[in-house]
Write a protein that holds these residues in place. Structure first.
Motif, PDB file in Angstrom:
ATOM      1  N   VAL A  58      -8.266  11.199   3.891  1.00 14.71           N
ATOM      2  CA  VAL A  58      -7.554  11.953   2.854  1.00 14.71           C
ATOM      3  C   VAL A  58      -6.787  13.110   3.470  1.00 14.71           C
ATOM      4  N   THR A 116      -5.028   1.748  -2.520  1.00 15.17           N
ATOM      5  CA  THR A 116      -5.707   1.533  -3.796  1.00 15.17           C
ATOM      6  C   THR A 116      -6.356   0.157  -3.917  1.00 15.17           C
ATOM      7  N   SER A 171      -3.022  11.364  -9.249  1.00 16.65           N
ATOM      8  CA  SER A 171      -2.027  12.144  -8.502  1.00 16.65           C
ATOM      9  C   SER A 171      -1.360  11.299  -7.428  1.00 16.65           C
ATOM     10  N   LEU A 172      -2.110  10.364  -6.840  1.00 13.05           N
ATOM     11  CA  LEU A 172      -1.527   9.477  -5.825  1.00 13.05           C
ATOM     12  C   LEU A 172      -0.486   8.549  -6.446  1.00 13.05           C
ATOM     13  N   THR A 173      -0.784   8.060  -7.638  1.00 12.95           N
ATOM     14  CA  THR A 173       0.177   7.200  -8.343  1.00 12.95           C
ATOM     15  C   THR A 173       1.443   7.975  -8.703  1.00 12.95           C
ATOM     16  N   PHE A 180      -1.003  16.316  -5.616  1.00  8.98           N
ATOM     17  CA  PHE A 180      -1.872  15.480  -4.791  1.00  8.98           C
ATOM     18  C   PHE A 180      -2.628  16.320  -3.768  1.00  8.98           C
ATOM     19  N   LEU A 229      -8.436  10.773  -6.951  1.00 10.67           N
ATOM     20  CA  LEU A 229      -7.073  10.941  -6.433  1.00 10.67           C
ATOM     21  C   LEU A 229      -6.056   9.955  -6.994  1.00 10.67           C
ATOM     22  N   LYS A 230      -6.516   8.890  -7.612  1.00 12.63           N
ATOM     23  CA  LYS A 230      -5.566   7.851  -8.015  1.00 12.63           C
ATOM     24  C   LYS A 230      -4.471   8.345  -8.958  1.00 12.63           C
ATOM     25  N   ALA A 264      -3.110   5.083   5.628  1.00 15.84           N
ATOM     26  CA  ALA A 264      -3.310   4.169   4.492  1.00 15.84           C
ATOM     27  C   ALA A 264      -3.764   2.789   4.929  1.00 15.84           C
ATOM     28  N   LEU A 303      -3.749  11.813   5.316  1.00 11.16           N
ATOM     29  CA  LEU A 303      -2.724  11.373   4.375  1.00 11.16           C
ATOM     30  C   LEU A 303      -1.940  12.562   3.830  1.00 11.16           C
ATOM     31  N   HIS A 347       3.437   8.477  -5.559  1.00 12.46           N
ATOM     32  CA  HIS A 347       4.113   7.229  -5.215  1.00 12.46           C
ATOM     33  C   HIS A 347       5.378   7.036  -6.040  1.00 12.46           C
ATOM     34  N   ILE A 351       0.838   2.596  -0.488  1.00 16.53           N
ATOM     35  CA  ILE A 351       0.022   3.053  -1.612  1.00 16.53           C
ATOM     36  C   ILE A 351      -0.825   1.907  -2.156  1.00 16.53           C
TER      37      ILE A 351
END
Length: 373
Positions: free
Chosen positions: A338, A196, A276-278, A314, A273-274, A261, A341, A281, A192
């Motif tokens: 994306v 980012t 929901s991606l965070t 996500f 996306l950050k 990634a 992923l 994670h 992750i």
């Protein structure tokens, strides 16, 4: 104050090596007990029983059984064949003894090369020819004596493994599996971060991947020993193979996530996306760490609802990009990244749910052992 601190640190280090200390204690007990038995029966070459008891002692009962079976089968084959060679071929001179060694070694060395379980056979065959004790009491008596002593050492080693601080192979397997899962949590964090911020932590990957491979090999070896314990009815714990297969599938899923990634997301996509991606994670890491604890303590697995919700959020955000005008302003590679992923995380979810089920099976069967846990 300094002395108390030193004592505390020493206690922590000793506590962290509990399994190693137990194994050392069992090895010592097995060697001393085998020596006492050989003295009681006044065996002329009793040191072989002592050596065998020490060699047989492994980290788990299943490992000790495997070592005992291999030691006995190799010794029996070597003693019989070496005794026959010693009885049939005169070996009073250096030349004839050399010929005997060739005749005794080659077939058994070939057998050991084909079947590693017989790797002790060539050594035993040589012992039949070389020591003065074997020549003094005769080939047949020496062969019988050797088998009896090795058998005694095997019995002592297995009994000590069973009853002196026994370490079940299932326990060793779940500890190694827990290590794999906790390392997977660290691996997800690195992936992750790469998405980012870019590939700034490659040394961490180079460290984590070998650790995961090593832990997987330990888990696989312990699973083989656990299966042997089940076949000999020493435990009623669940079949260990499904857990190992699932760990390898999860490993494959993480490799796919790592490939997706391998480069950071473009800023416009990352802005969307950050969040929901965070969240994904954090949920993934928390679930993996809790699952690691569950495996280590052989208890029920954690609930995966938070992980499911984070993954749905996500994938929803990722799907929304398809209809967004933003997509048309980005290279096809970015959108493909994306999509890959999201697909990798969905596959990861399926195998992670399976891993939770395997953990639940282990927790349910933790007390089902025929000789106690």
């Amino acid at each position: 104050m300094a002395l108390s601190g030193w004592i505390e640190r020493a206690g922590e280090r000793i506590g962290a090596r509990g399994a190693e200390l137990k194994l050392a204690f069992r090895v010592t007990i097995a060697g001393v007990l085998a020596y006492a038995v050989t003295r009681f029966f006044d065996m002329p070459q009793g040191y072989w029983a002592v050596i065998t008891a020490v060699v047989v002692m492994q980290a788990s009962v299943g490992g000790s059984l495997k070592a005992a079976i291999e030691r006995f089968s190799g010794t029996l084959a070597g003693a019989i064949y070496g005794g026959v060679i010693a009885a049939l071929i005169p070996h009073g001179s250096a030349l004839t003894l050399g010929i005997c060694i060739i005749v005794a070694l080659f077939p058994l060395a070939l057998l050991a090369a084909v079947k590693p379980a017989f790797r002790v056979a060539p050594i035993t065959s040589l012992i039949m020819l070389l020591p003065p004790t074997g020549q003094a009491i005769g080939p047949l008596a020496s062969a019988i004596d050797r088998v009896l002593e090795i058998t005694l050492g095997n019995v002592v080693g297995v009994l000590v493994s069973l009853f002196v601080l026994p370490a079940r192979a299932h326990t060793l397997m779940t500890e190694a599996a827990a290590k794999v899962v906790s390392l997977n949590a660290d691996l997800v964090t690195v992936f992750i971060d790469e998405l980012t911020a870019g590939p700034t932590d490659r040394p961490a990957l180079q460290k984590i991947h070998p650790q995961i491979r090593s832990a997987l090999k330990k888990a696989e070896a312990a699973a083989d020993e656990a299966a042997r314990e089940r076949r000999t009815h020493l435990t009623e714990a669940p079949d260990p193979e499904p857990l190992i297969r699932t760990l390898y599938r999860v490993r494959h899923d993480l490799v796919m996530i790592g490939r997706a990634a391998s480069s950071p997301l473009p800023d416009p996509v990352l802005d969307r996306l950050k969040p929901s991606l965070t969240a994904l994670h954090q949920a993934t890491r928390a679930l993996l760490l809790k699952l690691s604890d569950s495996l280590r303590q052989r208890r029920k697995p954690p609930d995966a609802e938070a992980f499911r919700a984070a993954l749905e959020a996500f994938t929803g955000e990722a799907d929304a990009l398809r209809a967004d005008v933003l997509v048309h302003e980005l290279p096809a590679q970015a959108f493909g990244q994306v999509f890959a992923l999201g697909f990798a995380f969905e596959q990861f979810q399926k195998n992670l749910i399976d891993l939770l089920a395997r953990t639940d099976e282990l927790a349910s069967g933790r007390t089902k052992t025929s000789l106690g846990s």
